[in-house]
Write a protein that holds these residues in place. Sequence first.
Motif, PDB file in Angstrom:
ATOM      1  N   THR A  66       0.848  -1.194   0.000  1.00 20.57           N
ATOM      2  CA  THR A  66       0.000   0.000   0.000  1.00 20.57           C
ATOM      3  C   THR A  66       0.882   1.242   0.000  1.00 20.57           C
ATOM      4  O   THR A  66       2.014   1.214   0.477  1.00 20.57           O
ATOM      5  N   ALA A  67       0.362   2.317  -0.537  1.00 22.84           N
ATOM      6  CA  ALA A  67       1.071   3.596  -0.536  1.00 22.84           C
ATOM      7  C   ALA A  67       0.038   4.698  -0.395  1.00 22.84           C
ATOM      8  O   ALA A  67      -0.658   5.026  -1.357  1.00 22.84           O
ATOM      9  N   LEU A  68      -0.100   5.229   0.797  1.00 20.78           N
ATOM     10  CA  LEU A  68      -1.083   6.272   1.051  1.00 20.78           C
ATOM     11  C   LEU A  68      -0.373   7.583   1.330  1.00 20.78           C
ATOM     12  O   LEU A  68       0.583   7.632   2.105  1.00 20.78           O
ATOM     13  N   LEU A  86       5.792   3.070   4.918  1.00 23.25           N
ATOM     14  CA  LEU A  86       7.130   3.118   5.483  1.00 23.25           C
ATOM     15  C   LEU A  86       7.568   1.745   5.980  1.00 23.25           C
ATOM     16  O   LEU A  86       6.769   0.971   6.522  1.00 23.25           O
ATOM     17  N   SER A  87       8.846   1.457   5.816  1.00 21.55           N
ATOM     18  CA  SER A  87       9.436   0.230   6.331  1.00 21.55           C
ATOM     19  C   SER A  87       9.648   0.373   7.841  1.00 21.55           C
ATOM     20  O   SER A  87       9.526   1.470   8.403  1.00 21.55           O
ATOM     21  N   ARG A 115      -1.233   3.262  17.145  1.00 18.36           N
ATOM     22  CA  ARG A 115      -1.982   3.892  16.056  1.00 18.36           C
ATOM     23  C   ARG A 115      -1.056   4.734  15.193  1.00 18.36           C
ATOM     24  O   ARG A 115      -1.200   4.790  13.973  1.00 18.36           O
ATOM     25  N   GLU A 116      -0.095   5.383  15.842  1.00 17.53           N
ATOM     26  CA  GLU A 116       0.878   6.191  15.113  1.00 17.53           C
ATOM     27  C   GLU A 116       1.724   5.311  14.204  1.00 17.53           C
ATOM     28  O   GLU A 116       1.951   5.638  13.028  1.00 17.53           O
ATOM     29  N   VAL A 117       2.169   4.185  14.738  1.00 19.46           N
ATOM     30  CA  VAL A 117       2.958   3.237  13.944  1.00 19.46           C
ATOM     31  C   VAL A 117       2.125   2.704  12.787  1.00 19.46           C
ATOM     32  O   VAL A 117       2.603   2.608  11.651  1.00 19.46           O
ATOM     33  N   LEU A 118       0.865   2.372  13.049  1.00 22.48           N
ATOM     34  CA  LEU A 118      -0.004   1.853  11.995  1.00 22.48           C
ATOM     35  C   LEU A 118      -0.235   2.903  10.911  1.00 22.48           C
ATOM     36  O   LEU A 118      -0.289   2.582   9.716  1.00 22.48           O
ATOM     37  N   GLY A 119      -0.361   4.151  11.306  1.00 21.24           N
ATOM     38  CA  GLY A 119      -0.515   5.218  10.330  1.00 21.24           C
ATOM     39  C   GLY A 119       0.692   5.323   9.414  1.00 21.24           C
ATOM     40  O   GLY A 119       0.558   5.515   8.201  1.00 21.24           O
TER      41      GLY A 119
END
Length: 215
Positions: free
Chosen positions: A128-130, A166-167, A156-160
């Motif tokens: 995915t690339a958002l 991002l890797s 949630r920040e990491v999931l965002g």
Amino acid sequence: MRIVIAEDDALLREGLTLLLRNEGIEVAAATDNPDDFLDAVAEHEPDIAVVDVRMPPTFTNEGLKAAVEARRRHPKLAVLVLSAWVEQSYAHELLAGTNGGVGYLLKERVGKVADFLDSLHRVANGGTALDPEVVSQLLVRRRSDDALSVLSPREREVLGLMAEGLSNAAIGERLVISAGAVHKHIGNVFLKLGLNSEDGSGDRRVQAVLAYLDH
């Protein structure tokens, strides 16, 4: 990699075509309307389609509808959608029921060639690339009682950031935390979202991102 482009702006369409061909990527067709786009996908069977959300005749969501229809007809087709601004409902419709291979970028991101090409390859490979602005607005609009309320603020920040594509290493750099801490947070995300531990980490990563975006 074989690509079909759907973009009604002639300048951007030709610019994308030239850019991609200069990178050694095959542009099988570049169309300016939804019907020709769907015909081109059927004819050329591309690996990925780059599609403008707003196309003729009404310039509302014809491009998005065509992208969704193309994925329905060709489930393995990856789709990278371009839009002039964030349109949340469009992001949800595109992501509904998918298993990855989707992206949503603002058109201004195309000007950052390295970032755009990185996103293109990631989506083509099933990720995915958002756009960061898309992720930010989805996060702001998220209800406190939604299915992701089980996650901590840091998770949630990491999931965002995962949604941005991002890797683990890039997430660690962005948040200024160790690789071990990133790994732990992602593991907690998988656990709390009930993702099967037998799935490959890449598959679970996509599933977690889609759970975040498509609630």
